[in-house]
Design a protein around this motif. Structure first.
Motif, PDB file in Angstrom:
ATOM      1  N   ASP A 194      -4.113 -16.443 -17.222  1.00 58.74           N
ATOM      2  CA  ASP A 194      -3.976 -14.991 -17.395  1.00 58.74           C
ATOM      3  C   ASP A 194      -3.157 -14.397 -16.242  1.00 58.74           C
ATOM      4  N   PHE A 195      -3.488 -14.827 -15.044  1.00 60.90           N
ATOM      5  CA  PHE A 195      -2.826 -14.293 -13.857  1.00 60.90           C
ATOM      6  C   PHE A 195      -1.332 -14.622 -13.874  1.00 60.90           C
ATOM      7  N   ARG A 196      -1.008 -15.864 -14.179  1.00 61.56           N
ATOM      8  CA  ARG A 196       0.402 -16.297 -14.194  1.00 61.56           C
ATOM      9  C   ARG A 196       1.196 -15.526 -15.247  1.00 61.56           C
ATOM     10  N   ALA A 197       0.592 -15.337 -16.423  1.00 66.29           N
ATOM     11  CA  ALA A 197       1.281 -14.578 -17.473  1.00 66.29           C
ATOM     12  C   ALA A 197       1.505 -13.133 -17.041  1.00 66.29           C
ATOM     13  N   GLN A 198       0.520 -12.554 -16.355  1.00 66.75           N
ATOM     14  CA  GLN A 198       0.647 -11.179 -15.894  1.00 66.75           C
ATOM     15  C   GLN A 198       1.738 -11.052 -14.842  1.00 66.75           C
ATOM     16  N   VAL A 199       1.827 -12.040 -13.968  1.00 67.81           N
ATOM     17  CA  VAL A 199       2.873 -12.021 -12.939  1.00 67.81           C
ATOM     18  C   VAL A 199       4.256 -12.037 -13.574  1.00 67.81           C
ATOM     19  N   GLN A 200       4.445 -12.888 -14.577  1.00 72.37           N
ATOM     20  CA  GLN A 200       5.741 -12.925 -15.267  1.00 72.37           C
ATOM     21  C   GLN A 200       6.054 -11.586 -15.925  1.00 72.37           C
ATOM     22  N   GLU A 201       5.024 -10.971 -16.490  1.00 72.33           N
ATOM     23  CA  GLU A 201       5.219  -9.656 -17.116  1.00 72.33           C
ATOM     24  C   GLU A 201       5.532  -8.595 -16.057  1.00 72.33           C
ATOM     25  N   ASP A 202       4.836  -8.673 -14.918  1.00 64.69           N
ATOM     26  CA  ASP A 202       5.103  -7.737 -13.815  1.00 64.69           C
ATOM     27  C   ASP A 202       6.562  -7.813 -13.372  1.00 64.69           C
ATOM     28  N   ILE A 203       7.052  -9.051 -13.235  1.00 62.54           N
ATOM     29  CA  ILE A 203       8.421  -9.240 -12.755  1.00 62.54           C
ATOM     30  C   ILE A 203       9.432  -8.688 -13.757  1.00 62.54           C
ATOM     31  N   LYS A 204       9.164  -8.903 -15.041  1.00 59.91           N
ATOM     32  CA  LYS A 204      10.063  -8.363 -16.066  1.00 59.91           C
ATOM     33  C   LYS A 204      10.047  -6.843 -16.075  1.00 59.91           C
ATOM     34  N   THR A 205       8.869  -6.271 -15.893  1.00 56.44           N
ATOM     35  CA  THR A 205       8.708  -4.818 -16.011  1.00 56.44           C
ATOM     36  C   THR A 205       9.060  -4.080 -14.730  1.00 56.44           C
ATOM     37  N   HIS A 206       8.583  -4.600 -13.600  1.00 54.59           N
ATOM     38  CA  HIS A 206       8.714  -3.881 -12.329  1.00 54.59           C
ATOM     39  C   HIS A 206       9.700  -4.530 -11.356  1.00 54.59           C
ATOM     40  N   GLY A 207       9.999  -5.801 -11.587  1.00 53.45           N
ATOM     41  CA  GLY A 207      10.894  -6.502 -10.668  1.00 53.45           C
ATOM     42  C   GLY A 207      10.168  -7.168  -9.519  1.00 53.45           C
ATOM     43  N   PHE A 208       8.845  -7.090  -9.499  1.00 53.64           N
ATOM     44  CA  PHE A 208       8.059  -7.720  -8.443  1.00 53.64           C
ATOM     45  C   PHE A 208       6.648  -7.965  -8.945  1.00 53.64           C
ATOM     46  N   LYS A 209       5.885  -8.750  -8.180  1.00 58.49           N
ATOM     47  CA  LYS A 209       4.531  -9.128  -8.572  1.00 58.49           C
ATOM     48  C   LYS A 209       3.533  -8.069  -8.133  1.00 58.49           C
ATOM     49  N   LEU A 210       2.709  -7.590  -9.065  1.00 61.32           N
ATOM     50  CA  LEU A 210       1.606  -6.702  -8.710  1.00 61.32           C
ATOM     51  C   LEU A 210       0.383  -7.502  -8.260  1.00 61.32           C
ATOM     52  N   GLY A 211       0.283  -8.720  -8.758  1.00 65.49           N
ATOM     53  CA  GLY A 211      -0.797  -9.593  -8.318  1.00 65.49           C
ATOM     54  C   GLY A 211      -2.162  -9.119  -8.766  1.00 65.49           C
ATOM     55  N   LEU A 212      -3.101  -9.170  -7.860  1.00 69.04           N
ATOM     56  CA  LEU A 212      -4.493  -8.863  -8.199  1.00 69.04           C
ATOM     57  C   LEU A 212      -4.702  -7.420  -8.627  1.00 69.04           C
ATOM     58  N   GLU A 213      -3.792  -6.539  -8.255  1.00 73.06           N
ATOM     59  CA  GLU A 213      -3.944  -5.131  -8.648  1.00 73.06           C
ATOM     60  C   GLU A 213      -4.039  -4.981 -10.159  1.00 73.06           C
ATOM     61  N   SER A 214      -3.399  -5.864 -10.899  1.00 77.24           N
ATOM     62  CA  SER A 214      -3.421  -5.793 -12.372  1.00 77.24           C
ATOM     63  C   SER A 214      -4.798  -6.095 -12.944  1.00 77.24           C
ATOM     64  N   PHE A 215      -5.663  -6.736 -12.150  1.00 79.85           N
ATOM     65  CA  PHE A 215      -6.985  -7.134 -12.639  1.00 79.85           C
ATOM     66  C   PHE A 215      -8.122  -6.370 -11.955  1.00 79.85           C
ATOM     67  N   LYS A 216      -7.782  -5.508 -11.056  1.00 75.17           N
ATOM     68  CA  LYS A 216      -8.814  -4.810 -10.269  1.00 75.17           C
ATOM     69  C   LYS A 216      -9.605  -3.859 -11.152  1.00 75.17           C
ATOM     70  N   LEU A 217     -10.922  -3.846 -10.942  1.00 76.39           N
ATOM     71  CA  LEU A 217     -11.774  -2.913 -11.663  1.00 76.39           C
ATOM     72  C   LEU A 217     -11.674  -1.534 -11.035  1.00 76.39           C
ATOM     73  N   SER A 218     -11.784  -0.493 -11.852  1.00 77.70           N
ATOM     74  CA  SER A 218     -11.793   0.869 -11.323  1.00 77.70           C
ATOM     75  C   SER A 218     -13.038   1.077 -10.493  1.00 77.70           C
ATOM     76  N   GLU A 219     -12.899   1.905  -9.468  1.00 81.07           N
ATOM     77  CA  GLU A 219     -14.061   2.220  -8.629  1.00 81.07           C
ATOM     78  C   GLU A 219     -15.137   2.908  -9.453  1.00 81.07           C
ATOM     79  N   ALA A 220     -16.366   2.551  -9.209  1.00 75.74           N
ATOM     80  CA  ALA A 220     -17.478   3.183  -9.926  1.00 75.74           C
ATOM     81  C   ALA A 220     -17.551   4.665  -9.603  1.00 75.74           C
ATOM     82  N   LEU A 221     -17.788   5.462 -10.629  1.00 75.31           N
ATOM     83  CA  LEU A 221     -17.883   6.909 -10.414  1.00 75.31           C
ATOM     84  C   LEU A 221     -19.225   7.287  -9.821  1.00 75.31           C
TER      85      LEU A 221
END
Length: 340
Positions: A313-340
């Motif tokens: 999942d992570f590797r596929a997301q990195v490839q998508e990040d690079i296509k979309t943004h030009g760089f790796k977002l890394g773990l930020e793509s999987f981070k949970l939102s802070e609890a309210l």
């Protein structure tokens, strides 16, 4: 400087000093829009871990505070390290076309980009738009399929097989110590590091007449669980800690271990995936050899900080990040939102 051995674009840009030094290509030293202080050069505060008298507390502090440490008394023969360096230099001195022909599936030859992204001529011809690096990517489990089309490559393959066994041992030992310190569930953590995923990347960073205009590799984190680096001659590795850059000085027969994104997630952000980069040298090329190891591709990483994900999942997301943004977002793509 053997320009015949360089990728064609590197040879072309190496002859364009006036272009390289123009004000248009000067770089601002930033990470995530934060202005970074100058590189600290007067000291070498990198933590040192002695594998023969391994302290879990010292290891934990290094992983938490730096995400990187120097490993000594690791048991890899100095003669093996020296032979790997010598063979790498010989292979990199070959003409560009020869290297392309030698390193074919399952290995690969790349230049101008990280190994995770496609190689080839970049859209912009400015050197700051590419990484001033070339490399061989070699999956250890498939080394037997590497065709020895050159006598040096045949002996290099044998050296890499030996080195891969040593590095798998080190990675397993270090990871198990980290898992013990973190009190990870033993059964669940077993698949978080898989020896079969280990691969070696051998890098060459050509000398650059105006080194401040380009990076060997720009700021990034590794996607691995662990990365283990050997380089003892030129230097250039810099790591970020508390918004300051620190030089990692090369020490022969010592290894550099840095934590990657997978280890940060496995540790629930207790340990950090260190941001690092490679600075070029004006007079000397740099050869480095790095071992990367990952979780089983289908092993699910669970953390209170991130959505459950596999390395696939992570590797596929990195490839998508690079296509979309030009760089790796890394773990930020999987981070949970802070609890309210």
């Amino acid at each position: 400087m053997n320009l015949e051995s360089y990728p064609p674009l590197f040879s072309e840009l190496s002859n364009q000093e006036e272009y390289l030094s123009s004000d248009h290509h000067q770089k601002v030293d930033t990470v995530d829009s934060i202005i970074i202080k100058p590189v600290v050069q007067d000291s070498d505060p990198i933590p040192v871990i002695d594998l023969q008298s391994l302290s879990l507390d010292e290891l934990g502090e290094a992983c938490k505070d730096w995400g990187l440490f120097r490993l000594v008394n690791h048991g890899v023969p100095p003669s093996l390290l020296n032979q790997l360096q010598d063979h790498a230099k010989t292979l990199y001195s070959l003409p560009f076309q020869s290297k392309q022909a030698l390193f074919t599936t399952p290995t690969s030859y790349f230049w101008g980009t990280p190994a995770l992204t496609p190689s080839g001529a970049p859209l912009s011809r400015g050197p700051q738009k590419i990484n001033w690096v070339e490399g061989f990517n070699i999956p250890i489990s498939q080394l037997s399929q590497l065709q020895p089309l050159h006598p040096v490559l045949a002996s290099f393959r044998l050296l890499l097989e030996d080195y891969g066994k040593h590095l798998a041992r080190l990675a397993k030992t270090i990871y198990e110590a980290m898992a013990m310190k973190l009190k990870l569930d033993e059964e669940q953590s077993k698949s978080n590091l898989s020896e079969s995923t280990g691969n070696i990347r051998v890098y060459r960073y050509p000398s650059c007449s105006i080194p401040d205009t380009a990076w060997g590799i720009d700021v990034h984190t590794d996607s691995s669980v662990l990365s283990i680096l050997y380089e003892c001659e030129v230097g250039g590795l810099e790591v970020l800690r508390d918004d300051e850059w620190f030089q990692v000085k090369p020490i022969c027969n010592a290894l550099i271990v840095n934590l990657g994104d997978m280890m940060q997630a496995i540790s629930n952000d207790n340990y950090k995936s260190v941001k690092h980069r490679v600075k070029l040298n004006k007079h000397k090329e740099r050869i480095s050899i790095c071992y990367f190891v990952f979780p089983d591709e289908d092993s699910v990483i669970r953390s209170s900080k991130y959505k459950p994900f596999t390395y696939n999942d992570f590797r596929a997301q990195v490839q998508e990040d690079i296509k979309t943004h030009g760089f790796k977002l890394g773990l930020e793509s999987f981070k949970l939102s802070e609890a309210l």
